[in-house]
Design a protein around this motif. Structure first.
Motif, short mmCIF file in Angstrom:
data_model
loop_
_atom_site.label_atom_id
_atom_site.label_comp_id
_atom_site.label_asym_id
_atom_site.label_seq_id
_atom_site.Cartn_x
_atom_site.Cartn_y
_atom_site.Cartn_z
N MET A 1 20.65 -8.98 24.57
CA MET A 1 19.99 -7.71 24.24
C MET A 1 19.31 -7.15 25.48
O MET A 1 18.57 -7.86 26.15
CB MET A 1 18.94 -7.95 23.16
CG MET A 1 19.55 -8.39 21.84
SD MET A 1 18.36 -8.39 20.49
CE MET A 1 17.44 -9.89 20.84
N ASN A 2 19.58 -5.91 25.75
CA ASN A 2 18.97 -5.28 26.92
C ASN A 2 18.10 -4.12 26.45
O ASN A 2 18.58 -3.21 25.80
CB ASN A 2 20.04 -4.73 27.85
CG ASN A 2 20.97 -5.84 28.31
OD1 ASN A 2 20.51 -6.82 28.88
ND2 ASN A 2 22.26 -5.69 28.04
N ALA A 3 16.84 -4.19 26.77
CA ALA A 3 15.96 -3.09 26.40
C ALA A 3 16.33 -1.87 27.23
O ALA A 3 16.69 -1.99 28.38
CB ALA A 3 14.51 -3.48 26.65
N SER A 4 16.28 -0.72 26.60
CA SER A 4 16.61 0.51 27.33
C SER A 4 15.38 1.00 28.08
O SER A 4 14.27 0.89 27.60
CB SER A 4 17.11 1.58 26.38
OG SER A 4 16.04 2.04 25.59
N GLU A 8 8.78 -0.58 29.27
CA GLU A 8 8.40 -1.25 28.03
C GLU A 8 7.22 -2.18 28.24
O GLU A 8 7.21 -2.99 29.13
CB GLU A 8 9.57 -2.08 27.52
CG GLU A 8 10.52 -1.21 26.76
CD GLU A 8 11.74 -1.96 26.36
OE1 GLU A 8 11.73 -3.20 26.44
OE2 GLU A 8 12.70 -1.29 25.98
N ARG A 18 10.91 0.23 16.75
CA ARG A 18 11.94 -0.21 17.69
C ARG A 18 13.27 -0.25 16.92
O ARG A 18 13.34 -0.79 15.83
CB ARG A 18 11.62 -1.59 18.27
CG ARG A 18 12.77 -2.16 19.13
CD ARG A 18 12.33 -3.32 20.01
NE ARG A 18 11.43 -2.89 21.07
CZ ARG A 18 11.83 -2.36 22.23
NH1 ARG A 18 13.12 -2.21 22.49
NH2 ARG A 18 10.92 -1.99 23.11
N PHE A 20 17.28 -1.24 17.01
CA PHE A 20 18.35 -2.01 17.64
C PHE A 20 19.67 -1.30 17.36
O PHE A 20 20.00 -1.04 16.19
CB PHE A 20 18.38 -3.44 17.10
CG PHE A 20 17.13 -4.22 17.45
CD1 PHE A 20 15.94 -4.04 16.74
CD2 PHE A 20 17.13 -5.12 18.51
CE1 PHE A 20 14.79 -4.73 17.09
CE2 PHE A 20 15.98 -5.82 18.86
CZ PHE A 20 14.80 -5.63 18.15
N THR A 45 16.66 -0.91 21.67
CA THR A 45 17.24 -2.11 22.27
C THR A 45 18.74 -2.11 21.99
O THR A 45 19.15 -1.95 20.83
CB THR A 45 16.62 -3.40 21.67
OG1 THR A 45 15.22 -3.41 21.94
CG2 THR A 45 17.26 -4.65 22.28
#
Lengths: 227, 227
Positions: A1-4, A8, A18, A20, A45
């Motif tokens: 999972m890569n947070a945009s 953050e 949040r 996903f 995310t």
């Protein structure tokens, strides 16, 4: 999972929902487009479904059902179903129909989308455009998907023959819910020229203020503006 | 189509919603139970699905899609989808969840019901209990219905393990929407003892004020009290 995005921190996670999502998904796009069009800040995310991330521990801890989109509220609780998430983001905004009857009609079409359109358009598109190398897995299913999806599109076309938008001629969350996969139907092998009222409605949705196409919006870069 | 009750006149038709239902249907029952539990007066018309009435001119003039339940408003416009009808009848009453998030959760479970439970429980029940003489038409489908419906019931059971009702421990329209077919699952060959939290929740729903079982409520005589 890569947070945009890069900004953050814990305090932000606790102040906005949040969500996903996964790239290319008509269901994830619904949440992104509603949030964009109502100007609602969210944290996003990305989860890589094709790489199996929805079925592995970090995401299963978020949503044990292993599905995106999924929304987590600032209080830590969450819920799924793309149209329920779209509804939540639209609640109290210009995208929510005004009367009790029109809200019920929006729900009617959201359920129609999940039972008569998405179950056929989504897999047909997946095995035709997203993962064509895996098409042999389901070759025998494709004619049934095309037939059932086209039946759903016919009902939609008849509905849109007499009105500009899904519910009472006003653009609403119901349009975004139905648009999510319908506008991608040609990527699944459907012929949208057979459904001229649907095609004209797609153009109307695409001409709304703050409309951004799926490939542009549903990416870390695109969603950096929806936060 | 047989109108229920004897006191129908044109002026009444124009003052309350008219709901077209069919006997024995979990989807029709949802509308009847919500209306009963919120004390909402409605006019009811029974349509005999087994006799083909939903596919003949008088009813197709009401709903071209040929499906019940279907609700017609006093202004003459109508809409379908059992959970949309239940939502409309519950709006503004004690059965509607209070917060935006809880309403979204109710919609999440209503969509889950229409995609992961009803499409399997309903046909399995139909060919097992309602029209067993026609079971040979679909014998090969039944194992798939039982498997997929049981998967949905497992998700439901896990959810109800930690809470008394579908949404935030308060009895709501979401309970009625899910209850409609789930409580009839054994008539489709499902074993509800395998889902103990679901079984306990069924008992809780059955102990609500103004609960009336489907066979008693969904009949012209039963609905004579919901008008």
């Amino acid at each position: 999972m890569n947070a945009s995005g890069a900004s953050e921190d814990k305090s932000e996670l606790e102040q906005v929902p949040r969500i996903f999502v996964t790239g290319g998904s008509g269901n994830s796009y619904k949440a992104a487009l509603v949030a964009r069009q109502v100007g609602l800040g969210c944290a996003w995310t990305f989860v890589d479904v094709l790489a199996g991330e929805t079925q592995r521990a970090p995401f299963l801890k978020v949503n044990p059902l292993g599905k995106v989109p999924y929304l987590v509220l600032p209080d830590g609780t969450g819920f799924g179903e793309s149209n329920a998430i779209a509804w939540f983001l639209a609640d109290g905004t210009k995208l929510m129909p005004c009367s009790s009857a029109s809200r019920a009609r929006a729900i009617q079409w959201m359920i129609f989308e999940q039972t008569r359109l998405e179950p056929f358009i989504s897999p047909a598109r997946f095995f035709t455009t997203i993962a064509p190398a895996r098409r042999t897995e389901c070759e025998s299913e494709i004619p049934r998907w095309l037939e059932n999806g086209s039946a759903g599109l016919s009902v939609l076309d008849a509905h849109l023959r007499t009105q500009d938008f899904m519910v009472e001629n006003s653009y609403s969350v119901a349009d975004i819910a139905v648009f999510g996969y319908v506008h991608l139907a040609e990527e699944g092998g459907f012929c949208l020229r057979d459904f001229p009222s649907v095609s004209r409605w797609i153009s109307r949705v695409e001409s709304q203020a703050d409309y951004i196409p799926i490939r542009e919006l549903l990416s870390p870069r695109g969603l950096a503006h929806v936060r």
